[in-house]
Enzyme design. Structure first.
Site, PDB file in Angstrom:
ATOM      1  N   ASP A 458      44.738  -1.418   4.455  1.00 32.79           N
ATOM      2  CA  ASP A 458      43.518  -2.229   4.381  1.00 32.79           C
ATOM      3  C   ASP A 458      43.809  -3.701   4.085  1.00 32.79           C
ATOM      4  O   ASP A 458      43.019  -4.569   4.446  1.00 32.79           O
ATOM      5  CB  ASP A 458      42.497  -1.651   3.398  1.00 32.79           C
ATOM      6  CG  ASP A 458      43.031  -1.449   2.000  1.00 32.79           C
ATOM      7  OD1 ASP A 458      44.251  -1.597   1.795  1.00 32.79           O
ATOM      8  OD2 ASP A 458      42.233  -1.132   1.108  1.00 32.79           O
TER       9      ASP A 458
HETATM   10  C1  LAN Z   1      46.414  -1.212  -5.977  1.00 33.60           C
HETATM   11  C2  LAN Z   1      45.712  -2.479  -5.779  1.00 33.60           C
HETATM   12  C3  LAN Z   1      45.108  -2.685  -4.432  1.00 33.60           C
HETATM   13  C4  LAN Z   1      44.712  -1.394  -3.783  1.00 33.60           C
HETATM   14  C5  LAN Z   1      43.727  -1.572  -2.602  1.00 33.60           C
HETATM   15  C6  LAN Z   1      44.226  -2.504  -1.524  1.00 33.60           C
HETATM   16  C7  LAN Z   1      42.408  -2.128  -3.110  1.00 33.60           C
HETATM   17  C8  LAN Z   1      43.461  -0.192  -2.017  1.00 33.60           C
HETATM   18  O1  LAN Z   1      42.468  -0.253  -1.038  1.00 33.60           O
HETATM   19  C9  LAN Z   1      44.743   0.481  -1.585  1.00 33.60           C
HETATM   20  C10 LAN Z   1      45.677   0.690  -2.785  1.00 33.60           C
HETATM   21  C11 LAN Z   1      46.002  -0.602  -3.547  1.00 33.60           C
HETATM   22  C12 LAN Z   1      47.060  -1.363  -2.766  1.00 33.60           C
HETATM   23  C13 LAN Z   1      46.596  -0.313  -4.929  1.00 33.60           C
HETATM   24  C14 LAN Z   1      47.453   0.869  -5.159  1.00 33.60           C
HETATM   25  C15 LAN Z   1      47.856   1.184  -6.608  1.00 33.60           C
HETATM   26  C16 LAN Z   1      48.062  -0.051  -7.456  1.00 33.60           C
HETATM   27  C17 LAN Z   1      49.200  -0.857  -6.880  1.00 33.60           C
HETATM   28  C18 LAN Z   1      46.750  -0.850  -7.400  1.00 33.60           C
HETATM   29  C19 LAN Z   1      45.541  -0.108  -7.913  1.00 33.60           C
HETATM   30  C20 LAN Z   1      47.030  -1.942  -8.405  1.00 33.60           C
HETATM   31  C21 LAN Z   1      47.856  -1.255  -9.521  1.00 33.60           C
HETATM   32  C22 LAN Z   1      48.288   0.121  -8.972  1.00 33.60           C
HETATM   33  C23 LAN Z   1      49.699   0.512  -9.458  1.00 33.60           C
HETATM   34  C24 LAN Z   1      49.976   1.960  -9.088  1.00 33.60           C
HETATM   35  C25 LAN Z   1      49.810   0.293 -10.956  1.00 33.60           C
HETATM   36  C26 LAN Z   1      51.085   0.751 -11.580  1.00 33.60           C
HETATM   37  C27 LAN Z   1      50.921   2.107 -12.098  1.00 33.60           C
HETATM   38  C28 LAN Z   1      51.590   3.184 -11.705  1.00 33.60           C
HETATM   39  C29 LAN Z   1      50.987   4.490 -11.929  1.00 33.60           C
HETATM   40  C30 LAN Z   1      52.905   3.131 -11.042  1.00 33.60           C
END
Ligand code: LAN
Length: 729
Positions: A458
């Site tokens: 996305d």
């Molecule tokens: C994110 C941030 C953005 C998010 C969107 C683009 C909004 C979504 O549509 C797809 C998934 C994604 C890229 C995403 C995946 C998981 C993330 C990176 C996070 C929520 C921000 C933080 C999270 C990450 C896993 C945090 C670290 C924690 C762990 C459990 C490893």
């Protein structure tokens, strides 16, 4: 002093002050690399004055003028943009804090400590302030995220971080937090990740950590549960964790380690039977209970394989291969790493393997700054190294939806934003793509920046839409030529699952049954990639827009791709008409996207049963004041739950956008939502922060502070373009 394993352990302890001088902080944005700097020297401070954005992020007075009160949606949009433009950073992107999770700082502070990294006083001071500010107001503990109830994970880890920073155990906050921790049973009841961090620190013994065998990385690719099939965040955390676990590496015993052994447990340290508490866990930490299968596997590995079978040659092969993969990840991201958990862990692995003087260690150390953010409460660690591409793409689209791209007033802002996206497009795949199991990324965009370099379905789509629209608007330059757009499409087309849906970083590589091996306890649905209505919609709408401008290119594939994706969106609808959101809270977020998907193929309230049910669901949740409100609890429980603090502008905007997309016939419903949004706008055009907006892994929340600008602007703008700029207030 030199410790037993030869590392110097003498690092000056930071001096903690009450707070730092907030007029000395500056945010530097170098092509999307954001770092905060504290200017101790008055001359430096004069030469580099604080920008309005700095002041806003720091909570300092802005002295912005009052704007003429907005009566119509477009007036409100313009006031909002007037304010939001001040927050655009010099390279053209928007940024903001990206906090929420409360398990990130402790990993970082632990890593700094065990790698003997000096922590500057101003940083230690503000991390301390942030953690104090975010302690639970009643019990003084910490939860998994800023709005959550206290857990052992949050409390044991943040307490430890504060002690490592030099906070006294008898400090009043600490006494309270410790009391709460003890009431929950102490650190013995911590989840797996906490046990891991505490063991490497030497506060627990390694026997309390469920096995993390790097041998799994040696499994052939065809094995259904081989790590390359896991969701990328899990396997990239598992990777360095397995390396450290295998080495049972432990920080030398220092006075603070001894003190923590006394403070974190209810019983005397030496009386704890470590091996029999691997599965002890406090009820509130145990969001995803381990299956009997996983517990059995763990038992066998810990009691049979590890002590009696594990041959040294295999250990060596596994550790070497894991380390090789760590190096590839470091190289491919220039040490930025995928996220804030594997970043510090990879740092530690380099320290263990290559020693304190290595380039890798130095570069990791520098890169930690990319995750930090300063706000009025103090300094926190962001969930990624920023939100650069994501928020910038959405901002451009919001201005587009308001029909304002041709307004000369926004030309400079939008051109800079376009330049930023141009700069951040990934132009090549990573080296050794297959060897490190990476997804094709040529032509893609990520969520944060190009250094991090991970494509997300996305993020590619939203950036592509922004670029396509702006480049086709008279007066804007064509910075990205056709071939680069085609590269993005080629990559995007690799993202569809057989279900028709799209996941996040990669198409799904394994079975949902892999959730049986979810060992993290605190998160749900983490083991593989899943289909998401949000991601799928972004891809569908990007493809539609692309085909409008380039009707020929891969047309025979795009059409069926879209049909299958829409079929998935329909299937993902719950019987009550709602869609579950995985990345925003929760049903209003997913509803907005799903309805946008359906609208993109001409389905509206009038002609589609799915749209009708989707809209009726949303409308049934509208509150008396015209707004919508959702609590993070809805994400945990998969049902719509209102936030106790009442209507929220962000969720109200999401719901209104869904309804506008669907041609919802009763305009008054939408107008009442928009009125609420407008009534919350401040005199200078801004909206204030309300409840948390984002989520991941069902249980952990994350802040999207720019959403309170982006989505109201988009909703109001869409309404005005569609129905005219009528007086609403
Ligand atoms: C994110 C941030 C953005 C998010 C969107 C683009 C909004 C979504 O549509 C797809 C998934 C994604 C890229 C995403 C995946 C998981 C993330 C990176 C996070 C929520 C921000 C933080 C999270 C990450 C896993 C945090 C670290 C924690 C762990 C459990 C490893």
């Amino acid at each position: 002093t030199i410790s037993c394993n030869g590392h110097r352990t003498e690092v000056r302890k930071p001096i903690l002050s009450e707070r730092t001088d907030y007029t000395r902080w500056r945010l530097l944005d170098e092509r999307g690399r954001q770092t905060w700097h504290y200017l101790e020297d008055d001359e430096d401070a004069k030469e580099w004055p604080q920008s309005t954005a700095d002041k806003y992020f720091l909570g300092l007075p802005l002295d912005l003028p009052d704007l003429p009160p907005a009566r119509t949606p477009l007036e409100s949009v313009k006031n909002g943009l007037e304010f939001f433009e001040h927050l655009q950073l010099p390279p053209g992107n928007w940024g903001c804090e990206y906090g929420g999770p409360m398990f990130l700082l402790p990993g970082l502070v632990t890593t700094w400590t065990v790698t003997n990294t000096p922590i500057p006083d101003h940083i230690a001071t503000e991390i301390k302030n942030y953690l104090f500010a975010r302690a639970h107001p009643e019990d003084g503990g910490w939860g998994l995220h800023i709005e959550g109830e206290s857990t052992v994970f949050g409390t044991a880890m943040n307490y430890t971080a504060l002690r490592l920073l030099g906070v006294d155990a008898e400090e009043e906050h600490m006494v309270k937090a410790r009391g709460t921790l003890h009431k929950m049973g102490g650190a013995k009841y911590a989840p797996h990740w906490a046990k891991f961090w505490l063991s490497l620190l030497g506060v627990c013994q390694w026997d309390i950590v469920n096995p993390v065998p790097p041998e799994l990385w040696l499994l052939p690719d065809w094995v259904p549960f081989a790590p390359w099939r896991w969701w990328i965040h899990m396997r990239q955390v598992f990777l360095p964790m397995s390396y450290v676990w295998s080495k049972r590496w432990t920080y030398p015993e220092t006075p603070i380690v001894h003190a923590l052994r006394e403070e974190l447990f209810v019983e005397p340290y030496y009386s704890i039977s470590w091996g029999s508490n691997r599965n002890s866990i406090y009820e509130k930490d145990n969001y995803h209970k381990k299956t009997w299968l996983l517990r059995t596997l763990f038992w066998l590995i810990a009691n049979v394989y590890y002590p009696y079978i594990r041959p040294n040659w295999l250990v060596k092969r596994a550790e070497d291969w894991a380390y090789k993969l760590i190096q590839l990840e470091d190289k491919n991201t220039d040490f930025s790493n995928l996220g804030p958990v594997n970043g510090p862990m990879n740092f530690l692995c380099c320290y263990i393997q290559e020693g304190p003087g290595a380039y890798s260690v130095q570069r990791h150390r520098e890169r930690m700054a990319d995750f930090m953010w300063v706000k009025p409460e103090g300094m926190l660690m962001n969930g990624t190294n920023g939100v650069q591409c994501w928020d910038t793409s959405f901002t451009i689209q919001a201005v587009t939806d308001a029909g304002l791209t041709q307004d000369p007033k926004y030309k400079k802002m939008l051109t800079k934003a376009l330049e930023f996206l141009e700069d951040q497009q990934m132009r090549e795949n990573v080296d050794d793509q297959a060897m490190c199991y990476r997804q094709q990324r040529k032509g893609a965009w990520g969520f944060s920046n190009k250094d991090q370099g991970y494509a997300v379905s996305d993020c590619i789509s939203e950036a592509l839409k922004a670029v396509l629209v702006l480049q086709r608007t008279p007066g804007f330059p064509t910075l990205i030529e056709d071939q680069r757009i085609f590269d993005a499409i080629d990559t995007l087309l690799t993202y569809q699952n057989s279900s028709g849906g799209c996941a996040s970083y990669e198409p799904t590589r394994g079975s949902e049954k892999m959730e049986w091996l979810n060992a993290a306890e605190v998160f749900g649905r983490i083991m593989i990639e899943y289909d998401y209505p949000e991601c799928t919609t972004a891809v569908v709408t990007a493809l539609s827009l692309f085909s409008k401008y380039y009707p020929e290119y891969r047309a025979t594939e795009i059409k069926p791709f879209k049909d299958r994706a829409i079929a998935y969106i329909r299937r993902a609808q719950f019987p009550d008409g709602s869609w579950y959101g995985s990345w925003g809270i929760c049903f209003t977020y997913a509803g907005m996207f799903a309805l946008e998907s359906l609208a993109s193929i001409g389905e509206s309230y009038e002609n589609s049963e799915h749209v009708r049910k989707g809209c009726d669901f949303l409308v049934s949740k509208q509150r008396a004041d015209g707004g919508w409100s959702e609590s993070y609890k809805g994400c945990e429980q998969s049902v719509y739950i209102e936030h106790p603090s009442g209507s929220q502008v962000v969720m109200t905007a999401w719901a209104c956008i869904g309804l506008i997309e669907s041609n919802y016939p009763d305009r008054a419903v939408i107008e009442r939502g928009l009125k609420l949004i407008m009534s919350r706008q401040q005199k200078n055009g801004e909206w204030l922060q309300e409840a948390i907006e984002g989520v991941f892994n069902k249980s952990c929340m994350i802040s999207y502070p720019n959403y309170k600008f982006i989505f109201p602007i988009k909703a109001l703008g869409m309404f005005a373009t569609k129905y005219g700029d009528i007086k609403l207030l």
